[in-house]
Design a protein around this motif. Structure first.
Motif, PDB file in Angstrom:
ATOM      1  N   THR A 234      64.393  18.513  34.606  1.00 56.60           N
ATOM      2  CA  THR A 234      63.444  17.540  35.154  1.00 56.60           C
ATOM      3  C   THR A 234      63.058  17.977  36.553  1.00 56.60           C
ATOM      4  O   THR A 234      63.916  18.351  37.351  1.00 56.60           O
ATOM      5  CB  THR A 234      64.058  16.129  35.213  1.00 56.60           C
ATOM      6  OG1 THR A 234      64.414  15.707  33.889  1.00 56.60           O
ATOM      7  CG2 THR A 234      63.067  15.134  35.812  1.00 56.60           C
ATOM      8  N   ILE A 235      61.764  17.929  36.821  1.00 57.54           N
ATOM      9  CA  ILE A 235      61.286  18.308  38.144  1.00 57.54           C
ATOM     10  C   ILE A 235      60.538  17.130  38.764  1.00 57.54           C
ATOM     11  O   ILE A 235      59.785  16.421  38.077  1.00 57.54           O
ATOM     12  CB  ILE A 235      60.370  19.555  38.078  1.00 57.54           C
ATOM     13  CG1 ILE A 235      60.104  20.096  39.480  1.00 57.54           C
ATOM     14  CG2 ILE A 235      59.075  19.271  37.345  1.00 57.54           C
ATOM     15  CD1 ILE A 235      59.445  21.466  39.476  1.00 57.54           C
ATOM     16  N   HIS A 236      60.794  16.878  40.043  1.00 56.74           N
ATOM     17  CA  HIS A 236      60.079  15.836  40.779  1.00 56.74           C
ATOM     18  C   HIS A 236      59.112  16.509  41.737  1.00 56.74           C
ATOM     19  O   HIS A 236      59.530  17.166  42.694  1.00 56.74           O
ATOM     20  CB  HIS A 236      61.055  14.955  41.562  1.00 56.74           C
ATOM     21  CG  HIS A 236      60.368  13.987  42.484  1.00 56.74           C
ATOM     22  ND1 HIS A 236      59.550  12.966  42.028  1.00 56.74           N
ATOM     23  CD2 HIS A 236      60.360  13.895  43.843  1.00 56.74           C
ATOM     24  CE1 HIS A 236      59.078  12.289  43.061  1.00 56.74           C
ATOM     25  NE2 HIS A 236      59.544  12.843  44.163  1.00 56.74           N
ATOM     26  N   LEU A 237      57.816  16.362  41.449  1.00 56.66           N
ATOM     27  CA  LEU A 237      56.778  16.906  42.312  1.00 56.66           C
ATOM     28  C   LEU A 237      56.429  15.860  43.366  1.00 56.66           C
ATOM     29  O   LEU A 237      55.813  14.843  43.063  1.00 56.66           O
ATOM     30  CB  LEU A 237      55.536  17.277  41.499  1.00 56.66           C
ATOM     31  CG  LEU A 237      54.411  17.961  42.276  1.00 56.66           C
ATOM     32  CD1 LEU A 237      54.785  19.422  42.547  1.00 56.66           C
ATOM     33  CD2 LEU A 237      53.097  17.890  41.507  1.00 56.66           C
ATOM     34  N   ALA A 238      56.861  16.079  44.601  1.00 55.96           N
ATOM     35  CA  ALA A 238      56.596  15.122  45.679  1.00 55.96           C
ATOM     36  C   ALA A 238      55.118  15.159  46.053  1.00 55.96           C
ATOM     37  O   ALA A 238      54.488  16.226  46.026  1.00 55.96           O
ATOM     38  CB  ALA A 238      57.451  15.450  46.899  1.00 55.96           C
ATOM     39  N   PRO A 239      54.516  14.007  46.406  1.00 54.92           N
ATOM     40  CA  PRO A 239      53.118  14.013  46.852  1.00 54.92           C
ATOM     41  C   PRO A 239      52.922  14.972  48.029  1.00 54.92           C
ATOM     42  O   PRO A 239      53.712  14.972  48.975  1.00 54.92           O
ATOM     43  CB  PRO A 239      52.888  12.564  47.283  1.00 54.92           C
ATOM     44  CG  PRO A 239      53.868  11.763  46.482  1.00 54.92           C
ATOM     45  CD  PRO A 239      55.077  12.641  46.374  1.00 54.92           C
ATOM     46  N   GLY A 240      51.886  15.800  47.945  1.00 55.36           N
ATOM     47  CA  GLY A 240      51.602  16.743  49.023  1.00 55.36           C
ATOM     48  C   GLY A 240      52.373  18.044  48.919  1.00 55.36           C
ATOM     49  O   GLY A 240      52.321  18.858  49.843  1.00 55.36           O
ATOM     50  N   THR A 241      53.094  18.269  47.796  1.00 58.83           N
ATOM     51  CA  THR A 241      53.805  19.538  47.617  1.00 58.83           C
ATOM     52  C   THR A 241      52.821  20.700  47.737  1.00 58.83           C
ATOM     53  O   THR A 241      51.762  20.674  47.116  1.00 58.83           O
ATOM     54  CB  THR A 241      54.491  19.589  46.241  1.00 58.83           C
ATOM     55  OG1 THR A 241      55.460  18.547  46.152  1.00 58.83           O
ATOM     56  CG2 THR A 241      55.179  20.925  46.029  1.00 58.83           C
ATOM     57  N   PRO A 242      53.132  21.716  48.537  1.00 54.67           N
ATOM     58  CA  PRO A 242      52.204  22.851  48.669  1.00 54.67           C
ATOM     59  C   PRO A 242      52.057  23.589  47.343  1.00 54.67           C
ATOM     60  O   PRO A 242      52.997  23.652  46.555  1.00 54.67           O
ATOM     61  CB  PRO A 242      52.877  23.752  49.714  1.00 54.67           C
ATOM     62  CG  PRO A 242      53.897  22.901  50.380  1.00 54.67           C
ATOM     63  CD  PRO A 242      54.330  21.887  49.373  1.00 54.67           C
TER      64      PRO A 242
END
Length: 375
Positions: A234-242
């Protein structure tokens, strides 16, 4: 008598130099590359050989499994500039002793002579090598980069066999190797001259250095102790990830009882579709908006455009009556760019560049219209 001793000593030193040089070239020979090979050549050679000797393609072949490990060890050393320099200078022993081998600079030179005269001390095998890292890509739309996302995904990787716990044995029993008597190493003694001997230590070819053998192989992994299968993440893509961000899962690459698993690296990339007409440069957003000549000259218009934010998914653009917009003008809307990763309500800016569609006619007429000059 003294001169005879000196003569023997000179022969001994010459042999040491030859043996030491052979040790230095060992990793290069394993990968079948020259000593001046660059990383591209080494990587290419490793890929070919690792496929050839991979345990999945050679089930139950202990010689191939051992060869696979040796190739991986050679690749790890030769692809690391610092390790390669130590290896080129001191050989394998230099790597095990932090760049100061027993018979090389920084060590005790008398250890070499003790080996030749039968008094050499036997060194234990090194610890488990580190396995290669695994890599994969995962794509997201610009909208997902803006809002963040949680993603479950599966990858096919090499796993330790759950049926035999990585032993490769159906009954879980490993028996001492008869060839090396359970040591995993073999010592060969070569006579150089009357009363002078050299001892060589090598990995046992029958058990691959494990010291144990399997007599009843596991049905699932055919005695290799590993199998390929899907693993869930599972991956959590944080808002604003480059974009081009790399998510690292430590110790989650290919597994084996023979090595410590490397890391799994997921390369986060931006998909070309799903951007709603926006372009991203670091934390700012850019968009081109088309206006008719009438709108550009007269103003007095409102326009609602889609936006990336899941909560405020539109932006209102407008111009007052009589407000002129020139072709190429840029409007800056502060705080409407990309969110700053790990920031609290911090955003970049949105830049709207206007493109005015002009009617046909002469170039002079169009320029006058754009600048609102009298005809």
């Amino acid at each position: 008598m003294f001169m005879k001793y000196i003569h023997c000593l000179l022969i001994l030193v010459s042999f040491i130099a030859i043996a030491f040089a052979a040790d230095i070239e060992d990793y290069y020979k394993l990968l079948n590359v020259s000593k001046d090979a660059d990383t591209k050549d080494i990587r290419k050679a490793y890929k070919l050989l690792s496929k050839k000797y991979h345990p999945d393609k050679n089930p139950g072949d202990e010689t191939a499994a051992h060869k696979f490990l040796e190739i991986g060890e050679a690749y790890e050393v030769l692809m690391d500039d610092e390790k390669r320099q130590i290896y080129d200078r001191y050989g394998k022993e230099g790597l095990q002793n932090g760049g100061a081998p027993g018979g090389g600079p920084g060590g005790d030179p008398f250890d070499m002579f003790a080996d030749f005269f039968g008094g050499g001390r036997r060194r234990g095998p090194p610890g488990k090598p580190r396995g290669r890292d695994a890599e994969s890509d995962l794509g997201y739309t610009l909208k997902e980069f803006f809002n963040g996302a949680n993603t479950d995904f599966n990858l096919e990787l090499q796993n330790i066999c759950d049926k035999c716990s990585g032993t490769g044995s159906k009954d879980g029993q490993l028996h001492p190797c008869k060839t090396c008597r359970g040591t995993g190493r073999m010592v060969q003694k070569v006579q150089l001259a009357p009363g002078m001997f050299q001892q060589f230590e090598q990995v046992c070819p029958h058990c691959g250095g494990q010291g144990k053998q399997i007599t009843n192989k596991c049905d699932k992994c055919s005695g290799s102790g590993v199998f390929r299968g899907e693993r869930s993440f599972t991956i959590h893509l944080a808002p604003g990830t480059p974009r081009e961000h790399i998510e690292v899962y430590q110790g989650q690459a290919d597994q084996s009882p023979q090595w410590n698993a490397g890391d799994l690296k997921i390369h986060i990339k931006e998909k070309p579709e799903g951007n709603l007409g926006y372009r991203r440069v670091e934390n700012n957003l850019y968009r081109t908006e088309v206006l008719s000549l009438k709108e550009a000259l007269n103003g007095g218009w409102n326009r609602t455009i889609p936006f990336l934010d899941d909560y405020e998914n539109t932006i209102l653009l407008k111009r007052e009556e009589g407000k002129i917009v020139n072709n190429g003008d840029v409007e800056v809307i502060e705080g409407k760019g990309m969110p700053l990763m790990n920031g609290v309500d911090e955003f970049g800016n949105l830049y709207i560049q206007y493109h005015v569609v002009t009617p046909g006619g002469s170039k002079e007429t169009v320029e006058k219209l754009l600048h609102h000059d009298e005809l």
